[in-house]
Design an enzyme around this catalytic site. Structure first.
Site, short mmCIF file in Angstrom:
data_model
loop_
_atom_site.label_atom_id
_atom_site.label_comp_id
_atom_site.label_asym_id
_atom_site.label_seq_id
_atom_site.Cartn_x
_atom_site.Cartn_y
_atom_site.Cartn_z
N ALA A 285 5.82 3.79 7.65
CA ALA A 285 5.24 2.53 8.11
C ALA A 285 3.99 2.68 8.96
CB ALA A 285 6.29 1.73 8.88
N PRO A 287 0.30 3.39 10.43
CA PRO A 287 0.26 2.79 11.77
C PRO A 287 0.72 1.33 11.85
CG PRO A 287 -1.93 2.80 10.82
CD PRO A 287 -1.05 3.49 9.83
N GLY A 288 1.14 0.74 10.70
CA GLY A 288 1.81 -0.54 10.81
C GLY A 288 1.16 -1.71 10.10
N CYS A 411 -3.14 4.95 -1.35
CA CYS A 411 -4.55 4.58 -1.20
C CYS A 411 -5.39 5.66 -1.87
CB CYS A 411 -4.93 4.41 0.26
SG CYS A 411 -6.58 3.68 0.46
#
Length: 474
Positions: A285, A287-288, A411
């Site tokens: 998760a 950095p959120g 990504c």
């Protein structure tokens, strides 16, 4: 940042050890210091530059100049190095090389008059390095100023008919192996110039209005404009997003539009055998960003898609690194956040309805946001990351219940991190089926032939995010 030859395309060997003196031109001084930090200490430009500007009180036009100088030079570094080599009879020292790159960027890509680009760079080198180096820089930059960028590319780039990948690599300032990987992922070379140009363009700042906590209209009132695809996206043309109340209060955040959409797609898949009160997991998760959106949708629902989600779910967010888990806590409101290793999970198998696996990857899909990243990565990292990605996807599929869904996200468009990973894992399991991810993103076209969805900077104005949706068979 690596340097040329066995040292990569970045600099020209080790540090010079020369004492540094302050330069009068604060914008160029900051850009030069950033280049040196990236070269010497592998600093992250997107983290260091804002701090440099803040600490030195550089604002307005000077801040914009420093940003364009630093980021633009890092993006164009491969092309500029080839041109500098053609104009120089020796390899410059690292600090002189970085100054030459800054000067080349001003001469070839910015609207700085040639006499000003040469003069300010020579002054910088005279103050920071010495008079002898300044004479050398003056001579090289005057040679560079004698031709346009297009004319130089004709001279220094390989013949496109004989070596199309090599030509694209030099002309568009990307390592050859990345150009080759992107061409494979696109299925051909026709779109390659547009893709590489998009990687070299400054991206918009994209915001997300977390549902139930903020709205796009609130962000519009702060100066943003509605996004193109995501119902929660807004584009900020200028200004500091941290000054927007919704962002500073974590009711909204900076988040790429593709990142928003892959999280939305996971929440839109109808589940089989659902009894309500869903339990979700975000495995990696930190950095959120995605956890923040999933947390808001879990609590407040989402009615943007054809299926819609009413809310009332619970989210467990985990990250293997404690400091990244802390960042997740700061950006979520209702999620339960833990520090945990997804390859050795602390949770029971088969209990989650939806699992987000935003797997660690090379980040090749976000090169426009991290300008130095293309020079740091090399093909050797693909194999090691692939092992981790396969292990994490296996445990994600173990974590979801029969009838539940896993979103595998990277990504990166590199086939070895995307389709190959999914194919290998599915080939070893008979309890999983792949869904058509495009069906759950009706707002977006051009996502590929499926069943996965692949975003592209030149098609969608987003990072090159990959999404595969996998259902555990009941």
């Amino acid at each position: 940042m690596k340097t040329r030859g066995d040292r990569g395309p970045g600099g020209r060997g080790g540090g010079s050890g020369r004492p540094r003196r302050p330069a009068r031109d604060q914008a160029r001084n900051a850009a030069f210091d950033l280049m040196r930090a990236v070269d010497e200490r592998d600093a992250y430009a997107n983290l260091l530059l804002p701090r440099l500007l803040r600490e030195r009180g550089i604002r307005g036009r000077d801040a914009a100049l420093a940003t364009e100088l630093a980021y633009g030079t890092l993006r164009g570094l491969g092309t500029y190095d080839a041109i500098i080599d053609a104009c120089s009879d020796r390899a410059p020292d690292p600090d002189v090389g970085d100054a030459l790159r800054l000067g080349a960027h001003q001469l070839l890509k910015m609207r700085v008059p040639p006499h000003a680009a040469v003069g300010t760079t020579v002054d910088l080198v005279r103050l920071r390095v010495g008079a002898g180096a300044a004479k050398f820089v003056n001579a090289v930059l005057r040679k560079i100023a004698s031709r346009t960028l297009e004319e130089w590319v004709e001279i220094v780039a390989p013949d496109p008919s004989a070596d199309p990948v090599g030509h694209l690599a030099v002309a568009h300032s990307h390592p050859r192996w990345i150009v080759s990987a992107f061409r494979d992922a696109l299925g051909g070379g026709d779109e390659m110039p547009d893709l590489l140009d998009a990687d070299n363009a400054r991206p918009l700042v994209t915001l997300v209005a977390r549902p139930g906590r903020s709205t796009v209209k609130e962000l519009e009132a702060a100066g943003a404009t509605p996004g193109r695809f995501s119902p929660y996206a807004a584009y900020l043309q200028e200004g500091d997003p941290g000054q927007i109340p919704a962002v500073s209060e974590t009711r909204a955040a900076v988040q790429d539009e593709a990142s928003q959409l892959v999280a939305l797609a996971l929440t839109r898949v109808p589940l089989t055998g659902s009894g309500g009160g869903e339990l979700w997991l975000d495995m990696c998760a930190g950095p959120g960003g995605k956890a923040g959106l999933l947390d808001a949708i879990a609590a407040h629902g989402d009615q943007s898609g054809p299926e819609g989600f009413p809310g009332g779910a619970r989210l467990l967010a985990a990250d293997v690194q404690h400091h990244r888990a802390r960042l997740v806590r700061q950006t979520t409101a209702d999620a339960f956040v833990v520090t945990a290793d997804g390859t050795a999970p602390a949770w029971r198998p088969g209990v989650f309805d939806r699992v987000m696996l935003d797997a660690p990857c090379t980040g090749l899909g976000a090169l426009r946001r991290r300008p130095e990243a293309r020079w740091r990565r090399d093909p050797s990292s693909i194999a090691e990351l692939g092992k981790l990605q396969r292990r994490l996807l296996g445990t994600a599929l173990d974590a979801v219940r029969p009838g539940g869904v896993v979103a595998y996200v990277t990504c990166s468009p590199h086939l070895a991190e995307t389709r190959v990973v999914v194919g290998d894992v599915l080939g070893r399991r008979h309890d999983v089926e792949q869904l058509d991810a495009r069906a759950h993103l009706p707002e977006v076209g051009g996502l590929g032939d499926g069943p996965h969805a692949q975003f592209w900077p030149h098609r969608h104005g987003t990072d090159a995010m990959f999404l595969a949706l996998l259902r555990k068979r009941a």
